[in-house]
Design a protein around this motif. Structure first.
Motif, mmCIF file in Angstrom:
data_model
loop_
_atom_site.group_PDB
_atom_site.id
_atom_site.type_symbol
_atom_site.label_atom_id
_atom_site.label_comp_id
_atom_site.label_asym_id
_atom_site.label_seq_id
_atom_site.Cartn_x
_atom_site.Cartn_y
_atom_site.Cartn_z
ATOM 1 N N ILE A 190 0.797 -1.226 0.000
ATOM 2 C CA ILE A 190 0.000 0.000 0.000
ATOM 3 C C ILE A 190 0.834 1.282 0.000
ATOM 4 N N THR A 191 2.081 1.242 0.485
ATOM 5 C CA THR A 191 2.814 2.505 0.678
ATOM 6 C C THR A 191 3.058 3.281 -0.621
ATOM 7 N N PRO A 192 3.342 2.638 -1.781
ATOM 8 C CA PRO A 192 3.484 3.444 -3.007
ATOM 9 C C PRO A 192 2.190 4.173 -3.377
ATOM 10 N N HIS A 193 1.056 3.557 -3.108
ATOM 11 C CA HIS A 193 -0.229 4.190 -3.415
ATOM 12 C C HIS A 193 -0.487 5.365 -2.473
ATOM 13 N N ILE A 194 -0.142 5.202 -1.196
ATOM 14 C CA ILE A 194 -0.314 6.303 -0.241
ATOM 15 C C ILE A 194 0.487 7.511 -0.703
ATOM 16 N N LEU A 195 1.734 7.278 -1.096
ATOM 17 C CA LEU A 195 2.585 8.373 -1.571
ATOM 18 C C LEU A 195 1.964 9.054 -2.785
ATOM 19 N N LYS A 196 1.438 8.271 -3.707
ATOM 20 C CA LYS A 196 0.815 8.844 -4.909
ATOM 21 C C LYS A 196 -0.392 9.699 -4.543
ATOM 22 N N PHE A 197 -1.236 9.205 -3.629
ATOM 23 C CA PHE A 197 -2.416 9.968 -3.227
ATOM 24 C C PHE A 197 -2.025 11.260 -2.504
ATOM 25 N N LEU A 198 -0.981 11.198 -1.699
ATOM 26 C CA LEU A 198 -0.499 12.403 -1.019
ATOM 27 C C LEU A 198 0.038 13.412 -2.033
ATOM 28 N N GLU A 199 0.778 12.918 -3.021
ATOM 29 C CA GLU A 199 1.398 13.808 -4.017
ATOM 30 C C GLU A 199 0.373 14.462 -4.930
ATOM 31 N N THR A 200 -0.776 13.824 -5.123
ATOM 32 C CA THR A 200 -1.789 14.402 -6.010
ATOM 33 C C THR A 200 -2.685 15.408 -5.299
ATOM 34 N N ASN A 201 -2.540 15.543 -3.988
ATOM 35 C CA ASN A 201 -3.318 16.542 -3.264
ATOM 36 C C ASN A 201 -2.582 17.887 -3.319
ATOM 37 N N PRO A 202 -3.167 18.915 -3.933
ATOM 38 C CA PRO A 202 -2.463 20.195 -4.117
ATOM 39 C C PRO A 202 -2.159 20.928 -2.825
ATOM 40 N N GLU A 203 -2.799 20.521 -1.729
ATOM 41 C CA GLU A 203 -2.559 21.195 -0.448
ATOM 42 C C GLU A 203 -1.397 20.583 0.332
ATOM 43 N N LEU A 204 -0.707 19.633 -0.289
ATOM 44 C CA LEU A 204 0.448 18.988 0.341
ATOM 45 C C LEU A 204 1.667 19.130 -0.572
ATOM 46 N N PRO A 205 2.227 20.339 -0.651
ATOM 47 C CA PRO A 205 3.333 20.560 -1.595
ATOM 48 C C PRO A 205 4.630 19.851 -1.211
ATOM 49 N N ASN A 206 4.836 19.571 0.063
ATOM 50 C CA ASN A 206 6.077 18.935 0.518
ATOM 51 C C ASN A 206 5.756 17.744 1.409
ATOM 52 N N ILE A 207 6.095 16.556 0.929
ATOM 53 C CA ILE A 207 5.799 15.316 1.652
ATOM 54 C C ILE A 207 7.105 14.662 2.072
ATOM 55 N N ALA A 208 7.185 14.315 3.342
ATOM 56 C CA ALA A 208 8.375 13.632 3.864
ATOM 57 C C ALA A 208 8.007 12.202 4.226
ATOM 58 N N ASN A 209 8.991 11.332 4.205
ATOM 59 C CA ASN A 209 8.742 9.965 4.673
ATOM 60 C C ASN A 209 9.949 9.458 5.443
ATOM 61 N N ASP A 210 9.685 8.571 6.354
ATOM 62 C CA ASP A 210 10.717 7.965 7.186
ATOM 63 C C ASP A 210 10.486 6.459 7.161
ATOM 64 N N GLU A 211 11.559 5.695 7.248
ATOM 65 C CA GLU A 211 11.443 4.246 7.120
ATOM 66 C C GLU A 211 12.311 3.561 8.171
ATOM 67 N N ARG A 212 11.832 2.456 8.689
ATOM 68 C CA ARG A 212 12.596 1.658 9.645
ATOM 69 C C ARG A 212 12.734 0.224 9.133
ATOM 70 N N TYR A 213 13.960 -0.234 9.152
ATOM 71 C CA TYR A 213 14.281 -1.621 8.803
ATOM 72 C C TYR A 213 14.104 -2.467 10.062
#
Length: 317
Positions: A190-213
């Protein structure tokens, strides 16, 4: 007795309108509590968005899909000046014994969020893979943005159902579970889709992500706790009447889960956990709309001017 029967009828009715595929009972609530503390060990913090100072000073916070309310109860106790609201389709959260700055509301988010625009400074959602189909994710994310104040923050945490360095029995267990989840409309990566949905929202110009192994198994304490959480989750999935409605067709899931645990310890199996967070920039959108209005007004005036010139040419001298 009649109260219990009515409660069960209510839950069965809810299951028809949502996609949550685990059976919400006392054991699942215990697993959810356990999961919260495992992820605190993994991340060393309950959130990744830079909202700590906001929480200290006092803001309004919304936790979507709060479950039994572990996250919100912990933070409500820690940040006394902030107000925390938790919502979930199932009312398994406490109704009386809780901090004064914490409140809960039963609500199905597929019907939208029951709050006005610009209500909260911080909106968080975690572990909703088993509750939303792919086509529902975008609308829920847009609702998160809608109820978040300008310059507020939204955050989403999810794990893809992917294990690396798997053994053969783990492969089999994952295939049985994933096939059934996909048949129910659950997107397990699901995470690639979440990123895509966040990026297509014009009110979210800067999206950050953090990841843990996360390495599973007895190699370290966190890995051991996480493997225990996965083992517990797999058991509850196999026993869920909402997922395996057709039965397991002779599969002995208890032996399969034990083999999975053994292989994770032997194969150095690992996975990842991802958090996305973004600041809501509604000013940018408002300005764009204002500029758009100005442009439209300009073209209207231009059209009037052109008509005036044409009429002037046509008029007799």
């Amino acid at each position: 007795m009649s109260e219990t029967i009515n409660c069960n009828k209510q839950y069965q009715s809810l299951y028809k309108t949502i996609h949550y595929l685990l059976t919400y009972n006392d054991d699942e609530i215990d697993r959810t509590h356990h999961q919260h503390y495992v992820y605190r060990e993994i991340w060393s913090e309950d959130f990744s968005a830079p909202v700590k100072n906001l929480l200290i000073s006092g803001v309004d916070v919304l936790d979507i899909g709060c479950g039994p309310g572990t996250w919100i109860l912990e933070l409500g106790t820690k940040y006394e000046k902030s107000n925390f609201k938790g919502i979930d389709a199932f009312a398994f959260f406490p109704s009386t014994i809780k901090p004064q700055n914490v409140s809960f509301e039963q609500h199905n988010i597929l019907n939208g969020l029951p709050f006005e625009n610009n209500k909260f400074e911080y909106v968080i959602m975690r572990f909703m893979m088993f509750s939303l189909s792919l086509k529902e994710w975008e609308n829920v994310i847009n609702e998160m943005v809608r109820v978040c104040k300008p310059n507020g923050w939204i955050e989403i945490m999810e794990d893809d159902l992917v294990l690396h360095n798997r053994g053969p029995r783990t492969d089999l267990m994952m295939k049985i579970i994933i096939d059934e989840l996909e048949r129910k409309g659950v997107e397990t990566i699901i995470t690639p889709h979440i990123l895509k949905f966040l990026e297509t929202n014009p009110e979210l110009p800067n999206i950050a992500n953090d990841e843990r192994y996360i390495q599973l198994g007895k190699c370290n304490k966190v890995g051991e706790l996480y493997l225990e959480s996965l083992k517990w989750g797999a058991k509850n999935l196999f026993e869920s009447e909402h997922l395996f409605e057709r039965g397991l067709r002779g599969v002995r899931y208890d032996g399969l889960i034990e083999d999975f645990v053994q292989e994770c310890n032997e194969e150095c199996t690992f996975t990842t956990s991802v958090r996305f967070y973004a600041r809501v920039n509604k000013k940018h959108v408002v300005e764009t709309k204002k500029n758009s209005s100005k442009i439209k007004e300009f073209f209207k005036k231009l059209q009037k001017f052109k008509k005036f010139k044409i009429l002037k040419k046509l008029s007799p001298v």
